[in-house]
Design an enzyme around this catalytic site. Structure first.
Site, PDB file in Angstrom:
ATOM      1  N   GLY A  56      -0.292   9.523   3.715  1.00 38.94           N
ATOM      2  CA  GLY A  56      -1.709   9.382   4.014  1.00 38.94           C
ATOM      3  C   GLY A  56      -2.545  10.082   2.960  1.00 38.94           C
ATOM      4  O   GLY A  56      -2.041  10.921   2.210  1.00 38.94           O
ATOM      5  N   CYS A  83       5.958  11.976   2.297  1.00 35.68           N
ATOM      6  CA  CYS A  83       4.758  12.430   1.590  1.00 35.68           C
ATOM      7  C   CYS A  83       3.889  13.289   2.515  1.00 35.68           C
ATOM      8  O   CYS A  83       4.260  14.402   2.849  1.00 35.68           O
ATOM      9  CB  CYS A  83       3.997  11.239   1.015  1.00 35.68           C
ATOM     10  SG  CYS A  83       2.930  11.686  -0.387  1.00 35.68           S
ATOM     11  N   TYR A  84       2.734  12.794   2.972  1.00 32.03           N
ATOM     12  CA  TYR A  84       1.904  13.572   3.887  1.00 32.03           C
ATOM     13  C   TYR A  84       2.712  13.973   5.117  1.00 32.03           C
ATOM     14  O   TYR A  84       2.562  15.083   5.633  1.00 32.03           O
ATOM     15  CB  TYR A  84       0.676  12.759   4.301  1.00 32.03           C
ATOM     16  CG  TYR A  84      -0.245  13.507   5.247  1.00 32.03           C
ATOM     17  CD1 TYR A  84      -1.255  14.320   4.761  1.00 32.03           C
ATOM     18  CD2 TYR A  84      -0.089  13.407   6.634  1.00 32.03           C
ATOM     19  CE1 TYR A  84      -2.092  15.021   5.631  1.00 32.03           C
ATOM     20  CE2 TYR A  84      -0.905  14.102   7.504  1.00 32.03           C
ATOM     21  CZ  TYR A  84      -1.914  14.902   7.006  1.00 32.03           C
ATOM     22  OH  TYR A  84      -2.726  15.609   7.864  1.00 32.03           O
ATOM     23  N   HIS A 164       8.145   8.399  -2.043  1.00 34.27           N
ATOM     24  CA  HIS A 164       8.034   7.207  -1.191  1.00 34.27           C
ATOM     25  C   HIS A 164       9.289   6.339  -1.318  1.00 34.27           C
ATOM     26  O   HIS A 164       9.401   5.536  -2.238  1.00 34.27           O
ATOM     27  CB  HIS A 164       6.800   6.393  -1.583  1.00 34.27           C
ATOM     28  CG  HIS A 164       5.509   7.045  -1.197  1.00 34.27           C
ATOM     29  ND1 HIS A 164       4.937   6.862   0.040  1.00 34.27           N
ATOM     30  CD2 HIS A 164       4.697   7.888  -1.864  1.00 34.27           C
ATOM     31  CE1 HIS A 164       3.815   7.557   0.109  1.00 34.27           C
ATOM     32  NE2 HIS A 164       3.649   8.187  -1.029  1.00 34.27           N
ATOM     33  N   GLU A 166      10.067   3.881   0.507  1.00 33.14           N
ATOM     34  CA  GLU A 166       9.842   2.527   0.999  1.00 33.14           C
ATOM     35  C   GLU A 166       9.431   1.540  -0.088  1.00 33.14           C
ATOM     36  O   GLU A 166       9.540   0.325   0.098  1.00 33.14           O
ATOM     37  CB  GLU A 166       8.779   2.539   2.120  1.00 33.14           C
ATOM     38  CG  GLU A 166       7.365   2.863   1.679  1.00 33.14           C
ATOM     39  CD  GLU A 166       7.069   4.362   1.622  1.00 33.14           C
ATOM     40  OE1 GLU A 166       5.886   4.741   1.624  1.00 33.14           O
ATOM     41  OE2 GLU A 166       8.027   5.155   1.545  1.00 33.14           O
ATOM     42  N   ASP A 222       2.372 -19.751  11.144  1.00 38.86           N
ATOM     43  CA  ASP A 222       2.347 -18.871  12.311  1.00 38.86           C
ATOM     44  C   ASP A 222       2.166 -19.647  13.612  1.00 38.86           C
ATOM     45  O   ASP A 222       2.917 -19.446  14.579  1.00 38.86           O
ATOM     46  CB  ASP A 222       1.237 -17.824  12.156  1.00 38.86           C
ATOM     47  CG  ASP A 222       1.406 -16.983  10.902  1.00 38.86           C
ATOM     48  OD1 ASP A 222       2.543 -16.880  10.403  1.00 38.86           O
ATOM     49  OD2 ASP A 222       0.399 -16.439  10.415  1.00 38.86           O
ATOM     50  N   LYS A 363       5.326 -11.596   8.227  1.00 38.84           N
ATOM     51  CA  LYS A 363       5.358 -13.001   7.830  1.00 38.84           C
ATOM     52  C   LYS A 363       6.772 -13.492   7.520  1.00 38.84           C
ATOM     53  O   LYS A 363       7.161 -14.597   7.938  1.00 38.84           O
ATOM     54  CB  LYS A 363       4.468 -13.208   6.598  1.00 38.84           C
ATOM     55  CG  LYS A 363       4.215 -14.665   6.240  1.00 38.84           C
ATOM     56  CD  LYS A 363       3.235 -15.288   7.216  1.00 38.84           C
ATOM     57  CE  LYS A 363       2.750 -16.628   6.758  1.00 38.84           C
ATOM     58  NZ  LYS A 363       1.619 -17.134   7.576  1.00 38.84           N
TER      59      LYS A 363
END
Length: 414
Positions: A56, A83-84, A164, A166, A222, A363
């Site tokens: 964040g 991180c944060y 990070h 990710e 969708d 998605k």
């Protein structure tokens, strides 16, 4: 059926929160995102096997810094701070956080000092993505540093990570995620097949044996997947209204009508309303004005067609997880963009009960679900398409001739 194992991600407003959720799901473990200030009861109700605290933009040293309930650390499940999230863990548990002498941003080489658990299987040094101004100076009691960079002496501490993992910029980031999931005891058995089974059962429970559903079928991925899923649950008690505004890509209207007449034989109302749209758009050249007119007319035509059907019990739509997250509806994050189909139903339609079976899927997961359900590959994997269709790709005012030129050129390109 056994309860699905779940990782709860608390969102502190980080730009990569969606990525964390996606990376966990790529490891075949279900994840959900909650706001950082979710109550301990809300978190506990998810029955998570692990919790991840996201990054964040704030500083934990600020008086009004976002903080989670400290009871998160007493849930009895592993906690991974990114991180944060790592800085907050250190701060709340008695460690020290301070402003770094030099901010780190970008791909930085991180040296792994302890590869026994969270960093198991990683190289001795690996390129990772860091983005931080503050850093952990002293670990809280019971923690120890397990990685460092040139400017950050604690790039990771036991169960918590400054960088990070990710993002793809972190070369071995997925290994960190996988190691954490292993620590949580995850078996990695979540898939679109199991999701479909659960979703179908849920739809049947909500709708009941005699309930009926109306779905707005735009022809996009969708809404098409939502229609196929609901059809699997309740058959022809599903009615789909498809409004052709005249700006679809080549062959798409024919494909939609064919699929939902034969492969998934719902009660289908296909309305060719192109004359209405062309008439109301005559002389309009501004793309945003076109968009608003098309949205207005679409609702008007859809409402008129649905009123002919008589009273139906539920309204369904193809809301997906990014719609929810980006609209700031479920995570406490900043609004990235507004979505027409998030936050309730158009009041004009008169519905009070809503079904959104894709609301928790990304998605790529929606596409995978579509294939699992048996939708045609080229429908499931088509390019995303805005609601106004080709109308906003046509420069200037709209005529059938100009739209046809764009339609043919688009077909050649695809």
């Amino acid at each position: 059926m056994a309860e699905t194992q779940k990782i709860v991600i608390l969102n502190f407003g980080g730009q990569y929160t969606q990525l964390i959720a996606r990376r966990v799901r790529e490891c075949h473990v279900y994840s959900c995102v909650l706001p950082y200030d979710a109550s301990l009861e809300t978190i506990r109700a998810q029955n998570p096997v692990g919790v991840i605290l996201s990054g964040g933009p704030a500083s934990v040293l600020e008086q009004d810094a976002p903080r989670c309930d400290e009871g998160v650390y007493q849930l009895g499940v592993p906690v991974l701070g990114i991180c944060y999230g790592m800085q907050l863990t250190a701060y709340l548990l008695g460690g020290t956080v301070e402003k770094a002498a030099q901010r780190e941003y970008g791909r930085i080489t991180v040296t792994m000092d302890d590869k026994t658990s969270l960093l198991s299987g990683m190289s001795d040094a690996s390129s990772c993505w860091l983005s931080h101004t503050y850093q952990v100076k002293k670990c809280p009691a019971g923690f120890h540093p397990i990685a460092h960079s040139t400017n950050c002496p604690v790039a990771a501490m036991a169960n918590d990570v400054q960088f990070h993992p990710e993002v793809t910029h972190s070369d071995e980031g997925r290994t960190v995620i996988e190691n954490f999931l292993n620590i949580c005891g995850c078996v990695g058995d979540w898939s679109m097949e199991t999701y479909a089974q659960t979703a179908i059962a849920n739809i049947r429970e909500i709708v009941g044996d005699k309930g009926t559903v109306l779905l707005g079928l735009s022809g996009g991925v969708d809404s098409s997947v939502a229609a196929a899923l609901i059809y699997k649950a309740i058959g022809d008690r599903l009615t789909c209204v498809y409004v052709d505004h005249g700006f679809m890509r080549k062959g798409e209207t024919e494909q939609v009508v064919n699929v939902f007449t034969h492969t998934f034989p719902v009660r289908l109302v296909a309305s060719d309303a192109s004359k209405i749209f062309y008439e109301d758009l005559k002389g309009v050249s501004d793309p945003e004005t076109k968009r608003k007119i098309i949205g207005r007319d679409f609702l008007k035509v859809f409402k008129a067609e649905s009123e002919k059907l008589g009273k139906l019990d539920y309204f369904a739509q193809g809301t997906i997880y990014p719609d929810v997250i980006e609209s700031g509806q479920a995570t406490g994050a900043a609004v990235i963009k507004s979505h027409h189909n998030v936050g309730g139903l158009p009041k004009e339609l008169g519905f009070t009960q809503l079904i959104e079976p894709l609301r928790m899927l990304f998605k790529d997961e929606v596409r995978a679900l579509g294939e699992t359900l048996g939708l045609p590959h080229d429908l499931v994997w088509r390019q995303p398409f805005p609601g106004p269709g080709l109308a906003i790709r046509v420069i200037g005012d709209l005529t059938p001739e100009k739209v046809e030129i764009v339609r043919e050129s688009d077909a050649v390109l695809r």
